[in-house]
Design a protein around this motif. Sequence first.
Motif, PDB file in Angstrom:
ATOM      1  N   ARG A   1      48.375  42.834  34.129  1.00  0.00           N
ATOM      2  CA  ARG A   1      49.642  42.864  34.867  1.00  0.00           C
ATOM      3  C   ARG A   1      50.201  41.459  35.008  1.00  0.00           C
ATOM      4  NH1 ARG A   1      50.485  47.655  37.923  1.00  0.00           N
ATOM      5  NH2 ARG A   1      52.400  46.581  38.588  1.00  0.00           N
ATOM      6  N   PRO A   2      51.470  41.248  34.648  1.00  0.00           N
ATOM      7  CA  PRO A   2      52.042  39.896  34.691  1.00  0.00           C
ATOM      8  C   PRO A   2      52.236  39.363  36.101  1.00  0.00           C
ATOM      9  CG  PRO A   2      53.732  41.510  34.158  1.00  0.00           C
ATOM     10  CD  PRO A   2      52.424  42.240  34.126  1.00  0.00           C
ATOM     11  N   GLU A   3      52.214  40.239  37.115  1.00  0.00           N
ATOM     12  CA  GLU A   3      52.361  39.775  38.502  1.00  0.00           C
ATOM     13  C   GLU A   3      51.175  38.938  38.965  1.00  0.00           C
ATOM     14  OE1 GLU A   3      54.275  43.997  38.568  1.00  0.00           O
ATOM     15  OE2 GLU A   3      52.644  42.961  37.514  1.00  0.00           O
ATOM     16  N   ILE A   4      50.030  39.068  38.289  1.00  0.00           N
ATOM     17  CA  ILE A   4      48.788  38.470  38.777  1.00  0.00           C
ATOM     18  C   ILE A   4      48.813  36.949  38.638  1.00  0.00           C
ATOM     19  CG2 ILE A   4      46.286  38.359  38.444  1.00  0.00           C
ATOM     20  CD1 ILE A   4      46.423  41.263  37.443  1.00  0.00           C
ATOM     21  N   PHE A   5      48.484  36.279  39.742  1.00  0.00           N
ATOM     22  CA  PHE A   5      48.363  34.822  39.771  1.00  0.00           C
ATOM     23  C   PHE A   5      46.894  34.395  39.789  1.00  0.00           C
ATOM     24  CE2 PHE A   5      48.231  30.720  42.039  1.00  0.00           C
ATOM     25  CZ  PHE A   5      49.125  29.980  41.277  1.00  0.00           C
ATOM     26  N   ALA A   6      46.041  35.184  40.447  1.00  0.00           N
ATOM     27  CA  ALA A   6      44.593  34.954  40.508  1.00  0.00           C
ATOM     28  C   ALA A   6      43.939  36.301  40.791  1.00  0.00           C
ATOM     29  CB  ALA A   6      44.241  33.932  41.575  1.00  0.00           C
ATOM     30  N   TYR A   7      42.611  36.390  40.596  1.00  0.00           N
ATOM     31  CA  TYR A   7      41.943  37.679  40.737  1.00  0.00           C
ATOM     32  C   TYR A   7      40.485  37.495  41.145  1.00  0.00           C
ATOM     33  CZ  TYR A   7      40.144  36.887  35.945  1.00  0.00           C
ATOM     34  OH  TYR A   7      39.527  36.378  34.835  1.00  0.00           O
ATOM     35  N   GLY A   8      39.779  38.627  41.298  1.00  0.00           N
ATOM     36  CA  GLY A   8      38.374  38.581  41.690  1.00  0.00           C
ATOM     37  C   GLY A   8      38.158  38.374  43.174  1.00  0.00           C
ATOM     38  N   LEU A   9      39.054  38.947  44.002  1.00  0.00           N
ATOM     39  CA  LEU A   9      38.948  38.827  45.459  1.00  0.00           C
ATOM     40  C   LEU A   9      38.478  40.146  46.062  1.00  0.00           C
ATOM     41  CD1 LEU A   9      42.296  36.938  46.045  1.00  0.00           C
ATOM     42  CD2 LEU A   9      40.013  35.982  46.378  1.00  0.00           C
ATOM     43  N   ARG A  10      37.755  40.042  47.170  1.00  0.00           N
ATOM     44  CA  ARG A  10      37.276  41.258  47.834  1.00  0.00           C
ATOM     45  C   ARG A  10      38.262  41.729  48.884  1.00  0.00           C
ATOM     46  NH1 ARG A  10      34.345  42.689  52.426  1.00  0.00           N
ATOM     47  NH2 ARG A  10      33.092  44.590  52.177  1.00  0.00           N
ATOM     48  N   ASN A  11      38.486  40.913  49.903  1.00  0.00           N
ATOM     49  CA  ASN A  11      39.426  41.290  50.961  1.00  0.00           C
ATOM     50  C   ASN A  11      39.876  40.038  51.692  1.00  0.00           C
ATOM     51  OD1 ASN A  11      40.957  43.006  52.634  1.00  0.00           O
ATOM     52  ND2 ASN A  11      39.330  43.100  54.157  1.00  0.00           N
TER      53      ASN A  11
ATOM     54  N   VAL B   1      36.617  37.953  52.954  1.00  0.00           N
ATOM     55  CA  VAL B   1      35.543  38.618  53.706  1.00  0.00           C
ATOM     56  C   VAL B   1      34.472  39.125  52.742  1.00  0.00           C
ATOM     57  CG1 VAL B   1      34.988  40.463  55.327  1.00  0.00           C
ATOM     58  CG2 VAL B   1      37.186  39.265  55.493  1.00  0.00           C
ATOM     59  N   GLY B   2      33.203  38.876  53.076  1.00  0.00           N
ATOM     60  CA  GLY B   2      32.093  39.253  52.217  1.00  0.00           C
ATOM     61  C   GLY B   2      31.626  40.676  52.438  1.00  0.00           C
ATOM     62  N   GLN B   3      30.644  41.063  51.612  1.00  0.00           N
ATOM     63  CA  GLN B   3      30.122  42.424  51.658  1.00  0.00           C
ATOM     64  C   GLN B   3      28.935  42.553  52.610  1.00  0.00           C
ATOM     65  OE1 GLN B   3      31.150  45.428  50.111  1.00  0.00           O
ATOM     66  NE2 GLN B   3      29.627  46.171  51.543  1.00  0.00           N
ATOM     67  N   ALA B   4      27.829  41.946  52.251  1.00  0.00           N
ATOM     68  CA  ALA B   4      26.614  42.191  53.033  1.00  0.00           C
ATOM     69  C   ALA B   4      25.888  40.928  53.453  1.00  0.00           C
ATOM     70  CB  ALA B   4      25.653  43.064  52.223  1.00  0.00           C
ATOM     71  N   LYS B   5      26.168  39.784  52.794  1.00  0.00           N
ATOM     72  CA  LYS B   5      25.360  38.604  53.084  1.00  0.00           C
ATOM     73  C   LYS B   5      26.154  37.319  53.285  1.00  0.00           C
ATOM     74  CE  LYS B   5      21.152  40.232  50.771  1.00  0.00           C
ATOM     75  NZ  LYS B   5      20.130  39.940  49.731  1.00  0.00           N
ATOM     76  N   TYR B   6      27.308  37.166  52.626  1.00  0.00           N
ATOM     77  CA  TYR B   6      27.980  35.871  52.623  1.00  0.00           C
ATOM     78  C   TYR B   6      29.482  36.018  52.842  1.00  0.00           C
ATOM     79  CZ  TYR B   6      23.553  34.570  50.482  1.00  0.00           C
ATOM     80  OH  TYR B   6      22.217  34.395  50.230  1.00  0.00           O
TER      81      TYR B   6
ATOM     82  N   GLU C   1      29.091  37.138  45.407  1.00  0.00           N
ATOM     83  CA  GLU C   1      29.473  37.102  46.823  1.00  0.00           C
ATOM     84  C   GLU C   1      29.110  35.718  47.339  1.00  0.00           C
ATOM     85  OE1 GLU C   1      28.507  39.547  50.986  1.00  0.00           O
ATOM     86  OE2 GLU C   1      27.114  39.582  49.307  1.00  0.00           O
ATOM     87  N   GLY C   2      30.100  34.937  47.774  1.00  0.00           N
ATOM     88  CA  GLY C   2      29.819  33.541  48.105  1.00  0.00           C
ATOM     89  C   GLY C   2      29.405  32.807  46.839  1.00  0.00           C
ATOM     90  N   PHE C   3      28.315  32.055  46.916  1.00  0.00           N
ATOM     91  CA  PHE C   3      27.789  31.352  45.740  1.00  0.00           C
ATOM     92  C   PHE C   3      26.725  32.177  45.019  1.00  0.00           C
ATOM     93  CE2 PHE C   3      29.188  27.856  48.541  1.00  0.00           C
ATOM     94  CZ  PHE C   3      30.007  27.160  47.674  1.00  0.00           C
ATOM     95  N   HIS C   4      26.450  33.378  45.476  1.00  0.00           N
ATOM     96  CA  HIS C   4      25.284  34.135  45.023  1.00  0.00           C
ATOM     97  C   HIS C   4      25.692  35.382  44.258  1.00  0.00           C
ATOM     98  CE1 HIS C   4      22.665  31.702  47.705  1.00  0.00           C
ATOM     99  NE2 HIS C   4      23.755  31.660  48.438  1.00  0.00           N
ATOM    100  N   CYS C   5      24.825  35.816  43.350  1.00  0.00           N
ATOM    101  CA  CYS C   5      25.070  37.033  42.576  1.00  0.00           C
ATOM    102  C   CYS C   5      25.067  38.251  43.497  1.00  0.00           C
ATOM    103  CB  CYS C   5      24.014  37.205  41.487  1.00  0.00           C
ATOM    104  SG  CYS C   5      24.213  36.067  40.096  1.00  0.00           S
ATOM    105  N   TYR C   6      25.991  39.160  43.245  1.00  0.00           N
ATOM    106  CA  TYR C   6      26.015  40.423  43.983  1.00  0.00           C
ATOM    107  C   TYR C   6      25.657  41.581  43.053  1.00  0.00           C
ATOM    108  CZ  TYR C   6      27.654  44.410  46.683  1.00  0.00           C
ATOM    109  OH  TYR C   6      27.717  45.609  47.341  1.00  0.00           O
ATOM    110  N   LYS C   7      26.263  41.635  41.870  1.00  0.00           N
ATOM    111  CA  LYS C   7      25.915  42.638  40.861  1.00  0.00           C
ATOM    112  C   LYS C   7      25.321  41.911  39.653  1.00  0.00           C
ATOM    113  CE  LYS C   7      29.428  46.111  42.065  1.00  0.00           C
ATOM    114  NZ  LYS C   7      30.668  46.805  41.616  1.00  0.00           N
ATOM    115  N   ASP C   8      24.051  42.112  39.450  1.00  0.00           N
ATOM    116  CA  ASP C   8      23.355  41.383  38.382  1.00  0.00           C
ATOM    117  C   ASP C   8      23.932  41.675  37.002  1.00  0.00           C
ATOM    118  OD1 ASP C   8      21.708  40.172  40.215  1.00  0.00           O
ATOM    119  OD2 ASP C   8      20.113  41.680  40.038  1.00  0.00           O
TER     120      ASP C   8
END
Length: 609
Positions: A409-419, A444-449, A467-474
């Motif tokens: 989508r051309p509207e996108i400026f950045a991505y990969g955000l949770r909330n 806002v993070g999911q469970a740890k960061y 999530e943060g600096f750490h892997c969330y989905k391997d």
Amino acid sequence: MEKTALTRAAAGRRLWLMTPALLTTLCLTTAHPQCVDSTPPGPSTSPLTLCSHYRSSSCCSPHQERDILDVFLSLQHRLSSVDWDRCERYIQELLCARCSPFSAHMFDGQSRRPLPGLCPDYCREFYSRCGDVTWFLDPALAASLRLHTHAEFCHNSTVSDMNYCFSGERQAAEKEEKEEGQAAASVSSEEGCVCLEPLVVSGLANPILARHAGDGSGRLFVGEQRGVVWAVDPVSRQRSDTPFLNVSSRLLLTSRYDERGLGGLAFHPRFSSNGRVFVYYNAPLTAGDLTEEERKVRRRWDHVSRLSELRVQEGAVVDPAWEKVLLEVHQPFANHNGGEVFFLGDGYLYLFLGDGGYAGDPYNLAQNKSWLLGKVLRLDVDTPSDHPDRPYSIPADNPFMEHPDPSARPEIFAYGLRNTWRCGVDMGDPYTGRGRDRVLCGDVGQAKYEEVDFLKKGANYGWSAREGFHCYKDNLCNHIGKEEMPVFAYNHTVGQSVTGGQFYRGPCSPALNGKYIFGDYQSGRLFSLQESDDGSWQSSDVKLCSSDLCSDGLTNDLQKYILSFGLDQRGEVYILTSNSSLPMTADGAVYRIVDPRSAVRSDGCTSDG
């Protein structure tokens, strides 16, 4: 049928009695209420029997509780009377945990998990007394562990964030006592502490934004989650008699702990001459509006997030009859709506959208550039569009205008955000202009960061691979290309839900100049970030000053929940709070943040100025 009713009545008389205080024993008292299906909890529509201790704030309907009661009674018939007397209490507790207003956290957002994550002490107690009944409660867990040792059992019975583990009444009392001690210790006389100057302390229900119009009037526009925005004079502390804006009739919002409602507000850079206002809110969804692609992803969607343009009419309030809808994005779940919206010096409007909700981004929408969820959008709302379905234009230098993937989508400026929940736009140093248009956002993070991100064109912030600096989905981590790392992150021993802040550039507390002040919604802690000459960001805790420093109209009494931060045209920073975090309960407040040691006591900087 009569026998079933009689059996239930008999069982009801034998239920282990749980006190209302148990509600706070199931997780930390500052936890964010949310049900397993991502919907907000609320009062039960009719009396609950087995799980009656959740009647005032519950994630179970009477129908859902009947299903739990059926399981409860089935286990009663399957167990011997000795085993039942020994374990009835634990069985009832664990089955009813799904009705807890914090069930999404205790079950890791996974509706198929039979048991909540257990706190260590509770787990050891349960295992030693009733570990054998795990075969009836969670056969897969019991079969995989063979119940060899309590250490093995408890290691595999935890929740990913132990702040939300299922506990017992004794442990909860200890946690609450510990929290009260921490809150008292947060008051300090050290250099760098701040005080609060009350601006609005009554009549506000969940104030979630405070913005200025850039029109030189000095007014601060305070928006409530229920869709009402008030104009406030920061010097006289007078609030307008009538709302500046009211979209409450268009919202989808309950009286519960709901993440929907009003989300964002932005004034056009030339607002003083054109009267244009942009608002983001969540509205009911018409099922017929869903696309075929959306139906393939999820059969039942929850609501629509809407970006609209409004206009000010004569009398300096928004015309209630005029609305131009610019964008509607369908949301699969009730949570993670994002909603931050602002203009930068380039004249374009920036809009932040959450990943669609539930837990763990189950459809991986934040990384999918054919969807707008989990993205930052950059729109030209001033140039007429040549696209029949778009009432806005796309800036020519948006990063995905000429992308090899035509579905991006051309509207996108950045991505990969949770909330993303609240961003701060730096006004720049008042003398040098240094830092102007820097943007820091709390994601806002999911469970740890929890993390704070620096806005960059084309950046991928990594969710849900990281999530943060750490892997969330391997399976995704380190496999999604270059990721933009946070400038700051903290784990859930510090706080559980970041609230993005604002850069201080005001004249009243010069020692705060250039600091990005933010906080944590649940723990009530305040922090600051400041950029060093080498481009790194230095963090520090911001404590409330002691009462001897917070005098002469100042206070150190911070309400329980940090909802948002605001900024006036001078660059003064405000903190928006609530004691209940309920969108229809008028116990919210707005305070200006003041450094008492460097505070200027004139020119409107204090109430006695």
